[in-house]
Motif scaffolding. Structure first.
Motif, PDB file in Angstrom:
ATOM      1  N   SER A 108       0.800  -1.213   0.000  1.00  0.00           N
ATOM      2  CA  SER A 108       0.000   0.000   0.000  1.00  0.00           C
ATOM      3  C   SER A 108       0.839   1.272   0.000  1.00  0.00           C
ATOM      4  O   SER A 108       0.301   2.357   0.117  1.00  0.00           O
ATOM      5  CB  SER A 108      -0.951  -0.002   1.199  1.00  0.00           C
ATOM      6  OG  SER A 108      -0.211   0.061   2.398  1.00  0.00           O
ATOM      7  N   LEU A 109       2.146   1.162  -0.109  1.00  0.00           N
ATOM      8  CA  LEU A 109       2.999   2.349  -0.145  1.00  0.00           C
ATOM      9  C   LEU A 109       2.776   3.109  -1.448  1.00  0.00           C
ATOM     10  O   LEU A 109       2.694   2.521  -2.525  1.00  0.00           O
ATOM     11  CB  LEU A 109       4.472   1.964  -0.040  1.00  0.00           C
ATOM     12  CG  LEU A 109       4.957   1.444   1.303  1.00  0.00           C
ATOM     13  CD1 LEU A 109       6.406   0.992   1.205  1.00  0.00           C
ATOM     14  CD2 LEU A 109       4.803   2.494   2.382  1.00  0.00           C
ATOM     15  N   SER A 110       2.716   4.423  -1.333  1.00  0.00           N
ATOM     16  CA  SER A 110       2.593   5.257  -2.524  1.00  0.00           C
ATOM     17  C   SER A 110       3.974   5.443  -3.149  1.00  0.00           C
ATOM     18  O   SER A 110       5.004   5.247  -2.477  1.00  0.00           O
ATOM     19  CB  SER A 110       2.021   6.619  -2.145  1.00  0.00           C
ATOM     20  OG  SER A 110       2.979   7.380  -1.422  1.00  0.00           O
ATOM     21  N   PRO A 111       4.044   5.853  -4.403  1.00  0.00           N
ATOM     22  CA  PRO A 111       5.354   6.141  -5.007  1.00  0.00           C
ATOM     23  C   PRO A 111       6.144   7.183  -4.207  1.00  0.00           C
ATOM     24  O   PRO A 111       7.354   7.045  -4.038  1.00  0.00           O
ATOM     25  CB  PRO A 111       4.989   6.654  -6.404  1.00  0.00           C
ATOM     26  CG  PRO A 111       3.690   5.990  -6.705  1.00  0.00           C
ATOM     27  CD  PRO A 111       2.964   5.942  -5.380  1.00  0.00           C
ATOM     28  N   PRO A 170       7.920  11.572  -8.121  1.00  0.00           N
ATOM     29  CA  PRO A 170       7.491  10.269  -8.640  1.00  0.00           C
ATOM     30  C   PRO A 170       6.383  10.429  -9.674  1.00  0.00           C
ATOM     31  O   PRO A 170       5.457  11.224  -9.495  1.00  0.00           O
ATOM     32  CB  PRO A 170       6.957   9.545  -7.408  1.00  0.00           C
ATOM     33  CG  PRO A 170       7.548  10.261  -6.248  1.00  0.00           C
ATOM     34  CD  PRO A 170       7.726  11.677  -6.681  1.00  0.00           C
ATOM     35  N   GLN A 171       6.512   9.666 -10.755  1.00  0.00           N
ATOM     36  CA  GLN A 171       5.504   9.722 -11.808  1.00  0.00           C
ATOM     37  C   GLN A 171       4.706   8.427 -11.885  1.00  0.00           C
ATOM     38  O   GLN A 171       3.497   8.446 -12.025  1.00  0.00           O
ATOM     39  CB  GLN A 171       6.164  10.013 -13.162  1.00  0.00           C
ATOM     40  CG  GLN A 171       5.157  10.237 -14.271  1.00  0.00           C
ATOM     41  CD  GLN A 171       5.820  10.511 -15.584  1.00  0.00           C
ATOM     42  OE1 GLN A 171       6.681   9.743 -16.012  1.00  0.00           O
ATOM     43  NE2 GLN A 171       5.428  11.597 -16.226  1.00  0.00           N
ATOM     44  N   GLN A 172       5.414   7.292 -11.804  1.00  0.00           N
ATOM     45  CA  GLN A 172       4.725   5.998 -11.835  1.00  0.00           C
ATOM     46  C   GLN A 172       5.579   4.952 -11.148  1.00  0.00           C
ATOM     47  O   GLN A 172       6.788   5.112 -11.008  1.00  0.00           O
ATOM     48  CB  GLN A 172       4.398   5.582 -13.266  1.00  0.00           C
ATOM     49  CG  GLN A 172       5.622   5.350 -14.133  1.00  0.00           C
ATOM     50  CD  GLN A 172       5.268   5.150 -15.592  1.00  0.00           C
ATOM     51  OE1 GLN A 172       4.674   6.013 -16.208  1.00  0.00           O
ATOM     52  NE2 GLN A 172       5.649   4.016 -16.130  1.00  0.00           N
ATOM     53  N   MET A 173       4.917   3.858 -10.714  1.00  0.00           N
ATOM     54  CA  MET A 173       5.627   2.792 -10.011  1.00  0.00           C
ATOM     55  C   MET A 173       4.945   1.465 -10.301  1.00  0.00           C
ATOM     56  O   MET A 173       3.722   1.391 -10.429  1.00  0.00           O
ATOM     57  CB  MET A 173       5.611   3.064  -8.499  1.00  0.00           C
ATOM     58  CG  MET A 173       6.354   2.018  -7.679  1.00  0.00           C
ATOM     59  SD  MET A 173       6.435   2.442  -5.922  1.00  0.00           S
ATOM     60  CE  MET A 173       4.793   2.022  -5.372  1.00  0.00           C
ATOM     61  N   HIS A 174       5.787   0.441 -10.422  1.00  0.00           N
ATOM     62  CA  HIS A 174       5.283  -0.930 -10.483  1.00  0.00           C
ATOM     63  C   HIS A 174       6.297  -1.817  -9.765  1.00  0.00           C
ATOM     64  O   HIS A 174       7.339  -1.338  -9.316  1.00  0.00           O
ATOM     65  CB  HIS A 174       5.041  -1.392 -11.936  1.00  0.00           C
ATOM     66  CG  HIS A 174       6.281  -1.529 -12.751  1.00  0.00           C
ATOM     67  ND1 HIS A 174       6.868  -0.463 -13.409  1.00  0.00           N
ATOM     68  CD2 HIS A 174       7.062  -2.607 -13.024  1.00  0.00           C
ATOM     69  CE1 HIS A 174       7.952  -0.882 -14.042  1.00  0.00           C
ATOM     70  NE2 HIS A 174       8.095  -2.172 -13.829  1.00  0.00           N
ATOM     71  N   TYR A 176      15.420   1.356  -9.315  1.00  0.00           N
ATOM     72  CA  TYR A 176      15.069   0.009  -8.875  1.00  0.00           C
ATOM     73  C   TYR A 176      15.392  -0.053  -7.394  1.00  0.00           C
ATOM     74  O   TYR A 176      16.558  -0.060  -7.007  1.00  0.00           O
ATOM     75  CB  TYR A 176      15.855  -1.043  -9.654  1.00  0.00           C
ATOM     76  CG  TYR A 176      15.372  -1.202 -11.077  1.00  0.00           C
ATOM     77  CD1 TYR A 176      14.654  -2.334 -11.453  1.00  0.00           C
ATOM     78  CD2 TYR A 176      15.630  -0.235 -12.043  1.00  0.00           C
ATOM     79  CE1 TYR A 176      14.204  -2.492 -12.764  1.00  0.00           C
ATOM     80  CE2 TYR A 176      15.172  -0.375 -13.339  1.00  0.00           C
ATOM     81  CZ  TYR A 176      14.468  -1.508 -13.694  1.00  0.00           C
ATOM     82  OH  TYR A 176      14.008  -1.658 -14.981  1.00  0.00           O
ATOM     83  N   ILE A 177      14.347  -0.073  -6.556  1.00  0.00           N
ATOM     84  CA  ILE A 177      14.494   0.039  -5.111  1.00  0.00           C
ATOM     85  C   ILE A 177      14.094  -1.280  -4.458  1.00  0.00           C
ATOM     86  O   ILE A 177      12.992  -1.780  -4.676  1.00  0.00           O
ATOM     87  CB  ILE A 177      13.611   1.189  -4.579  1.00  0.00           C
ATOM     88  CG1 ILE A 177      14.017   2.505  -5.257  1.00  0.00           C
ATOM     89  CG2 ILE A 177      13.698   1.286  -3.066  1.00  0.00           C
ATOM     90  CD1 ILE A 177      13.057   3.651  -5.024  1.00  0.00           C
ATOM     91  N   ASP A 178      15.015  -1.845  -3.665  1.00  0.00           N
ATOM     92  CA  ASP A 178      14.759  -3.088  -2.948  1.00  0.00           C
ATOM     93  C   ASP A 178      13.543  -2.916  -2.035  1.00  0.00           C
ATOM     94  O   ASP A 178      13.472  -1.958  -1.259  1.00  0.00           O
ATOM     95  CB  ASP A 178      16.000  -3.460  -2.122  1.00  0.00           C
ATOM     96  CG  ASP A 178      15.854  -4.796  -1.435  1.00  0.00           C
ATOM     97  OD1 ASP A 178      15.155  -4.856  -0.407  1.00  0.00           O
ATOM     98  OD2 ASP A 178      16.432  -5.775  -1.927  1.00  0.00           O
ATOM     99  N   LYS A 179      12.596  -3.838  -2.126  1.00  0.00           N
ATOM    100  CA  LYS A 179      11.343  -3.734  -1.363  1.00  0.00           C
ATOM    101  C   LYS A 179      11.540  -3.859   0.148  1.00  0.00           C
ATOM    102  O   LYS A 179      10.768  -3.295   0.912  1.00  0.00           O
ATOM    103  CB  LYS A 179      10.354  -4.820  -1.805  1.00  0.00           C
ATOM    104  CG  LYS A 179       9.794  -4.630  -3.169  1.00  0.00           C
ATOM    105  CD  LYS A 179       8.836  -5.789  -3.455  1.00  0.00           C
ATOM    106  CE  LYS A 179       8.401  -5.827  -4.879  1.00  0.00           C
ATOM    107  NZ  LYS A 179       7.539  -7.006  -5.142  1.00  0.00           N
TER     108      LYS A 179
END
Length: 185
Positions: free
Chosen positions: A14-17, A131-135, A161-164
């Protein structure tokens, strides 16, 4: 999966970009002082390793960074001081001189690499990008950020690319003014 693991997983999903970017920035600067020794290897278009450079980096939590080249011999002693994204100095030992990097030169590459002084001056991505978009891709959040209006940086955007789990940045894809890829770090 335990209930607590499921709740933790759902909370991460549920984290936002913007929250992902803030967590990555906090992780990146979550220290008082940092010292690293690193090796930079350039690669030819065919993928063959090229030049190797070893450098030592000192960074303070307030955003100042000093990089001193240790190898190769022709670069040994060269130093770059980043006081802020717009204030960068270079020390050239062969001339015993310090030069301020002009704003138009911050985008130029140096020492036969694709790196620019702009690349080395970024301390907090949230200061310069929105931030513009995230997947998600496997263990990474893939976050596309675009330059804030008025930000003094030579890129239109970056794909991070960010480690979750750790919120460390593992890959950067720099984008030009048209948001087309120009290089990968």
């Amino acid at each position: 999966m335990t209930t607590s693991a499921l709740v933790f997983t759902l909370a991460l999903l549920s984290l936002s970009p913007q929250e992902v970017l803030e967590k990555a920035d906090k992780t990146y600067m979550d220290f008082k002082n940092l010292v690293q020794t690193m090796t930079l290897v350039t690669y030819a278009e065919e993928g063959a390793p090229g030049r190797r450079m070893t450098m030592k980096l000192w960074q303070s939590g307030d955003g100042k960074r000093l990089i001193r080249f240790l190898e190769p011999p022709n670069a040994k002693g060269m130093s770059i001081l980043v006081e802020s994204p717009t204030t960068i100095y270079v020390y050239l030992p062969q001339y015993h001189r310090v030069r301020r990097v002009a704003s138009h030169a911050r985008r130029q590459t140096f020492m036969g690499t694709d790196f620019s002084y702009d690349d080395m001056s970024i301390m907090q991505y949230g200061d310069l990008f929105v931030p513009q978009q995230m997947h998600e891709e496997g263990r990474f959040y893939v976050l596309k950020v675009v330059r804030k209006p008025g930000a003094e940086i030579g890129y239109g955007g970056i794909v991070l690319y960010i480690d979750k789990e750790k919120f460390t940045i593992h890959r950067l894809e720099y984008l030009d003014e048209d948001l087309k890829p120009v290089k990968i770090e």
